[in-house]
Design an enzyme around this catalytic site. Structure first.
Site, PDB file in Angstrom:
ATOM      1  N   ARG A  29     -12.384  -1.327  -1.706  1.00 20.25           N
ATOM      2  CA  ARG A  29     -12.113  -0.021  -0.786  1.00 20.25           C
ATOM      3  C   ARG A  29     -11.284   0.915  -1.474  1.00 20.25           C
ATOM      4  O   ARG A  29     -11.005   2.121  -1.272  1.00 20.25           O
ATOM      5  CB  ARG A  29     -11.800  -0.231   0.617  1.00 20.25           C
ATOM      6  CG  ARG A  29     -12.965  -0.887   1.142  1.00 20.25           C
ATOM      7  CD  ARG A  29     -12.468  -1.195   2.681  1.00 20.25           C
ATOM      8  NE  ARG A  29     -12.596  -0.092   3.548  1.00 20.25           N
ATOM      9  CZ  ARG A  29     -12.218  -0.031   4.965  1.00 20.25           C
ATOM     10  NH1 ARG A  29     -12.340  -1.414   5.512  1.00 20.25           N
ATOM     11  NH2 ARG A  29     -12.516   0.947   5.706  1.00 20.25           N
ATOM     12  N   ARG A  70       9.734   4.169  25.162  1.00 27.96           N
ATOM     13  CA  ARG A  70       8.414   4.337  24.270  1.00 27.96           C
ATOM     14  C   ARG A  70       7.168   4.063  25.350  1.00 27.96           C
ATOM     15  O   ARG A  70       7.152   3.063  25.987  1.00 27.96           O
ATOM     16  CB  ARG A  70       8.286   3.382  22.995  1.00 27.96           C
ATOM     17  CG  ARG A  70       9.338   3.293  22.065  1.00 27.96           C
ATOM     18  CD  ARG A  70       9.439   4.838  21.468  1.00 27.96           C
ATOM     19  NE  ARG A  70       8.293   4.935  20.817  1.00 27.96           N
ATOM     20  CZ  ARG A  70       8.308   4.767  19.376  1.00 27.96           C
ATOM     21  NH1 ARG A  70       9.229   4.328  18.574  1.00 27.96           N
ATOM     22  NH2 ARG A  70       6.894   5.120  18.690  1.00 27.96           N
ATOM     23  N   HIS A  94     -15.084  -3.683  -9.167  1.00 27.22           N
ATOM     24  CA  HIS A  94     -13.822  -3.359  -8.509  1.00 27.22           C
ATOM     25  C   HIS A  94     -12.551  -4.306  -8.891  1.00 27.22           C
ATOM     26  O   HIS A  94     -11.779  -4.395  -8.376  1.00 27.22           O
ATOM     27  CB  HIS A  94     -14.000  -3.708  -6.765  1.00 27.22           C
ATOM     28  CG  HIS A  94     -14.976  -3.074  -6.340  1.00 27.22           C
ATOM     29  ND1 HIS A  94     -15.515  -1.741  -6.684  1.00 27.22           N
ATOM     30  CD2 HIS A  94     -16.380  -3.384  -5.731  1.00 27.22           C
ATOM     31  CE1 HIS A  94     -16.585  -1.439  -5.985  1.00 27.22           C
ATOM     32  NE2 HIS A  94     -17.232  -2.557  -5.416  1.00 27.22           N
ATOM     33  N   PRO A 126      -5.190  -7.754   4.140  1.00 25.68           N
ATOM     34  CA  PRO A 126      -3.966  -8.800   4.172  1.00 25.68           C
ATOM     35  C   PRO A 126      -2.946  -8.099   5.340  1.00 25.68           C
ATOM     36  O   PRO A 126      -2.746  -6.964   5.097  1.00 25.68           O
ATOM     37  CB  PRO A 126      -3.484  -8.793   2.671  1.00 25.68           C
ATOM     38  CG  PRO A 126      -4.231  -7.655   2.036  1.00 25.68           C
ATOM     39  CD  PRO A 126      -5.025  -6.920   2.883  1.00 25.68           C
ATOM     40  N   GLU A 127      -2.547  -9.099   6.169  1.00 28.94           N
ATOM     41  CA  GLU A 127      -1.296  -8.889   6.891  1.00 28.94           C
ATOM     42  C   GLU A 127      -0.146  -9.616   6.203  1.00 28.94           C
ATOM     43  O   GLU A 127      -0.419 -10.213   5.123  1.00 28.94           O
ATOM     44  CB  GLU A 127      -1.540  -9.108   8.372  1.00 28.94           C
ATOM     45  CG  GLU A 127      -2.645  -8.461   8.890  1.00 28.94           C
ATOM     46  CD  GLU A 127      -2.730  -8.644  10.204  1.00 28.94           C
ATOM     47  OE1 GLU A 127      -2.033  -8.687  11.151  1.00 28.94           O
ATOM     48  OE2 GLU A 127      -4.067  -8.697  10.795  1.00 28.94           O
TER      49      GLU A 127
END
Length: 271
Positions: free
Chosen positions: A110, A152, A91, A2-3
């Site tokens: 995970r 940068r 899980h 998820p973002e």
DNA sequence: ATGGGCACCTGGCTGC
DNA sequence: TGCAGCCAGGTGCCCA
């Protein structure tokens, strides 16, 4: 997984189901998440009344009358609210049973996700205190990002995924925002012009807002608090489209690796 | 300070 | 059918 849009969608879905509920029991099946859950975890949460469900970056902040439950979904985590008698899945690491007859379940194959129960101001927690501005707030603007990019040398794709510069932009939306801003992901951040940075800021805001509107992106296993997918996948211009024609100019979309992550871009649209 | 690479995990897919 | 190898929505930490 998820973002920001997926975490925000989860937050919005959880809020009405959690707010005002009392936690009647906590069961941990697997303590080894990104950080091992302490022995005190269950007792700290049990009996608490849940208040506001907030978000900072990709962290969910589930407020209670005695502290805040900080949750990160990692790459493969999800939070769902199910009837307490619903069968458990592999899980399902943490179950938080509510007085509504439903249970909040944290599932994460995970185990890159995490949970912390924090007292006091959660914004001062080590994981949150150094985070950059929220991309959807006015403080994230062209002035800010232009200043942050000066000097940068890193590729702009890598830079916008850096949570010390801006939060919430992960691997999907970094590629998608750069496509929408017509900028090559390889450009050195410090070499972008003022106008280009302006386009990028606008593109990040637009793509995240548009994704939130349709519940985020489901590629493989992301599901929201109701177990449903997000529909932004249909709106992706480049992510996971290597070899397919660019949806704007028909040039084949390309894929490369930057910072050990896949980047997708159109070599013709993005300069 | 900056940039680069690794580590933490499981599961699904590909190709031999 | 089996299995090795690669890849996946993240991010903290270590090193030069």
């Amino acid at each position: 997984m998820p973002e920001l849009p997926e975490v925000e969608t989860t937050r919005a879905g959880l809020e009405p189901l959690l707010r005002g509920r009392r936690i009647v029991a906590v069961r941990v099946r697997e303590r080894r998440l990104r950080w091992r859950l302490p022995p005190s975890f269950e007792a700290e949460l049990t009996g608490r009344r849940i208040g506001v469900v907030g978000r900072r970056a990709k962290y969910l902040l589930i407020g209670t009358d005695a502290g805040t439950l900080l949750v990160h979904l990692g790459m493969s985590g999800n939070l769902r609210v199910l009837p307490s008698e619903a069968p458990r899945l592999t899980h399902d690491h943490v179950e938080i049973e509510l007085d509504s007859g439903r249970t909040l379940r944290f599932n994460d194959p995970r185990r890159f996700g995490s949970m912390h129960f924090v007292t006091g101001d959660p914004g001062q927690h080590l994981l949150l205190r150094r985070l950059a501005p929220e991309p959807l707030l006015p403080e994230f603007d062209a002035d800010y990002l232009f200043a942050a990019t000066r000097g940068r040398r890193v590729a702009i794709k890598v830079l916008i995924m850096n949570a010390l510069i801006v939060v919430g932009v992960g691997n999907i939306y970094a590629s998608e925002a750069l496509f929408r801003a017509r900028l090559s992901p390889r450009r050195a951040a410090g070499r972008l012009t003022r106008a280009e940075v302006g386009r990028l800021v606008a593109a990040i805001k637009r793509v995240l807002a548009a994704a939130i509107k349709v519940g985020g992106t489901t590629l493989r296993d992301y599901v929201n608090a109701d177990g449903g997918p997000g529909y932004f996948r249909q709106k992706l211009f480049v992510y996971e489209r290597a070899g397919l024609p660019c949806r704007v100019c028909r040039t084949p979309v390309r894929q490369m690796t930057q910072g050990q992550r896949s980047t997708y871009w159109c070599p013709s649209c993005q300069a």
